[in-house]
Scaffold this active site. Sequence first.
Site, mmCIF file in Angstrom:
data_model
loop_
_atom_site.group_PDB
_atom_site.id
_atom_site.type_symbol
_atom_site.label_atom_id
_atom_site.label_comp_id
_atom_site.label_asym_id
_atom_site.label_seq_id
_atom_site.Cartn_x
_atom_site.Cartn_y
_atom_site.Cartn_z
ATOM 1 N N ARG A 126 0.831 -1.217 0.000
ATOM 2 C CA ARG A 126 0.000 0.000 0.000
ATOM 3 C C ARG A 126 0.863 1.265 0.000
ATOM 4 O O ARG A 126 0.518 2.265 0.637
ATOM 5 C CB ARG A 126 -0.945 0.036 1.217
ATOM 6 N N SER A 183 -11.129 -1.180 1.995
ATOM 7 C CA SER A 183 -10.514 -1.267 3.325
ATOM 8 C C SER A 183 -10.246 0.142 3.836
ATOM 9 O O SER A 183 -9.603 0.930 3.134
ATOM 10 C CB SER A 183 -9.173 -1.991 3.253
ATOM 11 N N GLU A 191 -6.254 4.094 5.376
ATOM 12 C CA GLU A 191 -5.711 3.865 4.034
ATOM 13 C C GLU A 191 -6.053 4.998 3.064
ATOM 14 O O GLU A 191 -5.211 5.395 2.261
ATOM 15 C CB GLU A 191 -6.246 2.521 3.518
HETATM 16 N N1 EPU Z 1 -11.690 -10.697 9.711
HETATM 17 C C1 EPU Z 1 -12.506 -10.778 10.817
HETATM 18 N N2 EPU Z 1 -13.574 -9.934 10.891
HETATM 19 C C2 EPU Z 1 -13.871 -9.044 9.928
HETATM 20 C C3 EPU Z 1 -13.033 -8.947 8.805
HETATM 21 C C4 EPU Z 1 -11.933 -9.782 8.701
HETATM 22 O O1 EPU Z 1 -12.266 -11.575 11.730
HETATM 23 O O2 EPU Z 1 -14.854 -8.345 10.063
HETATM 24 C C5 EPU Z 1 -10.551 -11.614 9.570
HETATM 25 C C6 EPU Z 1 -10.817 -12.630 8.463
HETATM 26 O O3 EPU Z 1 -11.508 -13.742 8.944
HETATM 27 C C7 EPU Z 1 -9.421 -13.001 8.005
HETATM 28 C C8 EPU Z 1 -8.635 -11.719 8.255
HETATM 29 O O4 EPU Z 1 -9.425 -10.908 9.153
HETATM 30 O O5 EPU Z 1 -8.875 -14.006 8.828
HETATM 31 C C9 EPU Z 1 -8.327 -10.978 6.981
HETATM 32 O O6 EPU Z 1 -9.510 -10.636 6.290
HETATM 33 P P1 EPU Z 1 -9.645 -10.689 4.675
HETATM 34 O O7 EPU Z 1 -9.143 -11.962 4.143
HETATM 35 O O8 EPU Z 1 -11.008 -10.273 4.366
HETATM 36 O O9 EPU Z 1 -8.594 -9.651 4.096
HETATM 37 P P2 EPU Z 1 -8.231 -8.258 4.629
HETATM 38 O O10 EPU Z 1 -6.956 -8.288 5.379
HETATM 39 O O11 EPU Z 1 -9.407 -7.761 5.372
HETATM 40 C C10 EPU Z 1 -6.888 -7.399 2.514
HETATM 41 C C11 EPU Z 1 -6.872 -6.108 1.733
HETATM 42 C C12 EPU Z 1 -8.049 -6.039 0.767
HETATM 43 C C13 EPU Z 1 -7.927 -7.209 -0.183
HETATM 44 C C14 EPU Z 1 -7.919 -8.528 0.647
HETATM 45 C C15 EPU Z 1 -7.635 -9.705 -0.230
HETATM 46 C C16 EPU Z 1 -5.798 -4.443 3.134
HETATM 47 C C17 EPU Z 1 -5.966 -3.268 4.037
HETATM 48 N N3 EPU Z 1 -6.901 -4.981 2.641
HETATM 49 O O12 EPU Z 1 -8.077 -7.384 3.279
HETATM 50 O O13 EPU Z 1 -7.936 -4.827 0.036
HETATM 51 O O14 EPU Z 1 -8.988 -7.234 -1.108
HETATM 52 O O15 EPU Z 1 -6.850 -8.491 1.628
HETATM 53 O O16 EPU Z 1 -6.301 -9.666 -0.633
HETATM 54 O O17 EPU Z 1 -4.654 -4.850 2.864
HETATM 55 C C18 EPU Z 1 -8.667 -2.546 -0.124
HETATM 56 O O18 EPU Z 1 -7.488 -2.224 0.060
HETATM 57 O O19 EPU Z 1 -9.571 -1.700 -0.277
HETATM 58 C C19 EPU Z 1 -9.019 -3.982 -0.076
HETATM 59 C C20 EPU Z 1 -10.297 -4.397 -0.135
#
Ligand code: EPU
Length: 345
Positions: free
Chosen positions: A164, A233, A329
């Site tokens: 990012r 995000s 972000e």
């Molecule tokens: N989780 C929870 N509760 C929630 C949300 C997430 O417990 O309400 C847990 C999930 O179960 C999982 C972990 O947190 O174990 C990570 O969640 P997820 O796989 O949804 O990915 P993320 O870390 O939330 C990142 C990026 C996204 C991208 C996804 C897939 C960032 C800040 N965000 O999300 O990017 O699509 O990985 O690669 O790095 C964006 O930047 O706008 C974006 C959507």
Amino acid sequence: MNIQNNVQLKPFNTLSLSSISSHYVKIQNIADVLDAVAYAHLANLNILVLSGGSNMLLPEHVHSLVMHMDIQGIELIAEDAQSQTLRVGAGENWHQFVLWTTRQQLYGLQNLALIPGLVGASPVQNIGAYGVEVGEFIQSVQVYDRERQQLRSILAAECDFAYRHSVFKDQPNRYIITHVTFKLPKHAELKLGYGDLKTAVGDDLTPQNLQQQVINIRQSKLPDPKDYPNVGSFFKNPVVTSQVFARISHEFPNLPHYPQANGQVKLAAGWLIDQAGWKGKQLGKVGMFHKQALVLVNYADANLTDVQATYHAVQQDVYRKFHIQLEPEPVLFAKDGLIRAHTDA
Ligand code: EPU
């Protein structure tokens, strides 16, 4: 060049914040960029570059020249047996471009399908999803450099791409991106390492199927800004030292985490926010989405002050519980059109 006054930017930002810009111009080619820069200089105005508006926080009034990027076109500039090199206008829609590359049987960008916004913004925060970051496929970025007052091309190696992050974030008010040049392989292994992507893709190992599975996953948890105005995000996933990770995981053994090459550990901000009680919780008009706690939603005509009240409260509660400071972000703009640090807000 058609400069308009008092233009409402609400339709142009996916968080749907009402923001009236004193001066506004649509940019369709490089000549428009040079004219707009000269105009802003003469009128003593700062420049605010508006792309897809999917990662920005705008104040209610902006006194500056808003340059709304609309440079179109995909140009094949080189080709060999392994790859194609494409120069793409900053105003091309990102998702439509990804779909186009897949139809051309080019590999790499499928994991980044359905990310909102335009091509010109993709290098700024080095957009990434499902194990791929766009910087891996960028050869160079064409810009107008406001410091040197010239058009130039910046090679990917000089862009300082990281999670990012890029040079365009480091020096926020310096560059106006006009085109992005991508080098995309004609044959490559699909990247299926993230979460359960491999299971979703199954035996149909084609770029088309990978792209479709990414679209399905995103649609299942990320709200469409048309229904729930949002900027994806809202916080970055914090990257902490192994000592900090050990401290938190001792108390919370289920903490999702991703070890980094440098020994640090990336934590899931969505999980931290969820645990702090914010999943589906609202403060006034603004809240964190019920299916994905990492996404902040404007539920009812909120302004920037409302948004700030909510995200500051989220930051405070996460800090109280985990002693971790979440970093927003999206890019925050001041009334004079300049990007300002969240810590100054
Ligand atoms: N989780 C929870 N509760 C929630 C949300 C997430 O417990 O309400 C847990 C999930 O179960 C999982 C972990 O947190 O174990 C990570 O969640 P997820 O796989 O949804 O990915 P993320 O870390 O939330 C990142 C990026 C996204 C991208 C996804 C897939 C960032 C800040 N965000 O999300 O990017 O699509 O990985 O690669 O790095 C964006 O930047 O706008 C974006 C959507």
